[in-house]
Design a protein around this motif. Structure first.
Motif, PDB file in Angstrom:
ATOM      1  N   ALA A  41       0.831  -1.208   0.000  1.00 28.62           N
ATOM      2  CA  ALA A  41       0.000   0.000   0.000  1.00 28.62           C
ATOM      3  C   ALA A  41       0.868   1.262   0.000  1.00 28.62           C
ATOM      4  O   ALA A  41       0.499   2.273  -0.605  1.00 28.62           O
ATOM      5  CB  ALA A  41      -0.925  -0.006   1.213  1.00 28.62           C
ATOM      6  N   ARG A  42       2.023   1.213   0.647  1.00 30.91           N
ATOM      7  CA  ARG A  42       2.899   2.387   0.717  1.00 30.91           C
ATOM      8  C   ARG A  42       3.573   2.724  -0.610  1.00 30.91           C
ATOM      9  O   ARG A  42       4.070   3.824  -0.778  1.00 30.91           O
ATOM     10  CB  ARG A  42       3.981   2.180   1.792  1.00 30.91           C
ATOM     11  N   PRO A  47       7.067   3.604  -9.503  1.00 28.77           N
ATOM     12  CA  PRO A  47       7.300   2.679 -10.621  1.00 28.77           C
ATOM     13  C   PRO A  47       7.568   1.270 -10.090  1.00 28.77           C
ATOM     14  O   PRO A  47       8.204   1.100  -9.047  1.00 28.77           O
ATOM     15  CB  PRO A  47       8.545   3.258 -11.312  1.00 28.77           C
ATOM     16  N   ASP A  48       7.073   0.271 -10.781  1.00 26.05           N
ATOM     17  CA  ASP A  48       7.258  -1.119 -10.376  1.00 26.05           C
ATOM     18  C   ASP A  48       7.751  -1.899 -11.597  1.00 26.05           C
ATOM     19  O   ASP A  48       6.960  -2.476 -12.340  1.00 26.05           O
ATOM     20  CB  ASP A  48       5.943  -1.693  -9.839  1.00 26.05           C
ATOM     21  N   LEU A 222      23.233   0.756  -1.436  1.00 24.57           N
ATOM     22  CA  LEU A 222      22.193   1.573  -0.803  1.00 24.57           C
ATOM     23  C   LEU A 222      21.102   1.949  -1.803  1.00 24.57           C
ATOM     24  O   LEU A 222      19.926   2.077  -1.436  1.00 24.57           O
ATOM     25  CB  LEU A 222      22.804   2.831  -0.183  1.00 24.57           C
ATOM     26  N   ALA A 223      21.463   2.107  -3.082  1.00 23.94           N
ATOM     27  CA  ALA A 223      20.454   2.385  -4.108  1.00 23.94           C
ATOM     28  C   ALA A 223      19.517   1.188  -4.266  1.00 23.94           C
ATOM     29  O   ALA A 223      18.308   1.353  -4.463  1.00 23.94           O
ATOM     30  CB  ALA A 223      21.132   2.717  -5.436  1.00 23.94           C
ATOM     31  N   LEU A 228      14.137  -1.387  -3.016  1.00 25.31           N
ATOM     32  CA  LEU A 228      13.357  -2.442  -2.366  1.00 25.31           C
ATOM     33  C   LEU A 228      12.313  -1.845  -1.429  1.00 25.31           C
ATOM     34  O   LEU A 228      11.163  -2.316  -1.370  1.00 25.31           O
ATOM     35  CB  LEU A 228      14.278  -3.393  -1.603  1.00 25.31           C
ATOM     36  N   ARG A 229      12.691  -0.790  -0.699  1.00 20.76           N
ATOM     37  CA  ARG A 229      11.712  -0.116   0.168  1.00 20.76           C
ATOM     38  C   ARG A 229      10.610   0.523  -0.672  1.00 20.76           C
ATOM     39  O   ARG A 229       9.428   0.450  -0.323  1.00 20.76           O
ATOM     40  CB  ARG A 229      12.409   0.939   1.032  1.00 20.76           C
ATOM     41  N   ALA A 230      10.973   1.148  -1.796  1.00 23.14           N
ATOM     42  CA  ALA A 230       9.980   1.798  -2.649  1.00 23.14           C
ATOM     43  C   ALA A 230       9.018   0.785  -3.258  1.00 23.14           C
ATOM     44  O   ALA A 230       7.831   1.074  -3.446  1.00 23.14           O
ATOM     45  CB  ALA A 230      10.681   2.592  -3.753  1.00 23.14           C
TER      46      ALA A 230
END
Length: 309
Positions: A41-42, A47-48, A222-223, A228-230
């Motif tokens: 949901a977040r 973009p996926d 880190l990128a 992964l968080r996005a």
């Protein structure tokens, strides 16, 4: 050998024993589906590229199929990212889109662990990126089969077993250094060697599995972590360590990642596997395997007798 508690006369007479046997035979709780839903949901509006890749591959896989599909369903975590149409070699396909995770206005939502779809006579069901987040995979596949008409097709895309293997290795090494042990951080995924057996166990005929392997490169570890968080794919495990990841821990994992998985130009690589599974609900018109011992030609004759050369 499977155990059937209802056929044991002692257990059948005792509700408590029946309850305990039921607990013991339940599939393990691997994924926290509430956390999965919150993660996905977040990511709204982000973009996926993984879903985009799978949807494009789906179109390529359906295009040569010489079958008309009049009642088709596609399901995935976020139905807004799923296609509503496709094309087979025999004509257009119009999909009913279903959410397997989020509650979104205008779309039906189902629970893969207790699957109940709007109909039970689909001639095509497509599941995109659901399978690797289901606790009871055999039960999920069996439920899908019960919703497909005879000679109907199931097509599934899931994340394969070697996905993010580099990330797993880097965090395992950092955990050992900093915590003195390991903590589960990357979800277990299905190996291609097991996939065909799972389809057969669920009652599908003519099972086919294959693997699409991609290497995605990032400027720094880190990128990768940020993406992964996005994408909403941070740790979804029910048994995850609930302690906050410290900056020191995160940076050490990034250092190990860069040391082990950097290319000559300094960028780091991450493995992405897309596992595809397909199977047909049995029907008398389908081809049958030959009965053992019924072959008319030996393998030696087909390949040539190498002992004579």
């Amino acid at each position: 050998m499977s155990y059937r508690p209802n056929h044991d006369p002692i257990i059948a007479r005792h509700p408590f024993l029946r309850h305990m046997v039921g607990i013991m035979t339940q599939p393990p709780l691997v994924f926290d589906r509430a956390r999965l839903a919150a993660n996905v949901a977040r990511r709204e509006g982000q973009p996926d590229f993984v879903t985009d890749l799978v949807v494009a591959d789906l179109a390529d896989r359906l295009a040569p199929v010489t079958r008309a599909f009049s009642k088709a369903l596609v399901m995935g975590p976020d139905p807004r990212l799923l296609p509503d149409t496709a094309q087979s070699a025999s004509g257009p396909i119009r999909f009913e889109r279903i959410s397997a995770l989020l509650e979104i206005e205008g779309f039906a939502t189902v629970d893969p662990e207790r699957l109940s779809l709007p109909a039970s006579d689909y001639d095509l069901i497509v599941s995109l990126l659901d399978l690797q987040t289901v606790n009871d995979v055999p039960g999920f596949l069996e439920s899908l089969r019960r919703h497909i008409a005879p000679d109907g097709l199931l097509l599934i895309a899931a994340i394969g077993g070697r996905t993010l293997s580099e990330l797993r290795d880097a965090f395992l090494a950092a955990d050992v250094e900093i915590l003195g042990g390991v903590s589960p951080r990357v979800a277990p995924m299905i190996d291609v060697r097991d996939a065909g057996g799972l389809l057969q166990r669920a009652g599908f005929a003519l099972p086919v599995t294959d693997l699409e392997t991609h290497i995605v490169r990032y400027r720094t570890p880190l990128a990768l972590f940020d993406e992964l968080r996005a994408l909403g794919v941070t740790n979804p495990l029910a048994g995850r360590d609930t302690r906050l990841l410290t900056p020191r821990h995160l940076m050490r994992a990034a250092e190990i990642y860069a040391e082990r998985f950097s290319d000559p130009d300094g960028k780091v690589r991450a493995s992405l596997e897309i596992l595809w599974l397909s199977g047909w609900v049995p029907h008398e018109s389908q081809q049958k395997p030959l009965r053992p011992g019924s072959a008319q030609t030996s393998l030696r004759d087909a390949l040539g007798d190498k002992s004579k050369t």
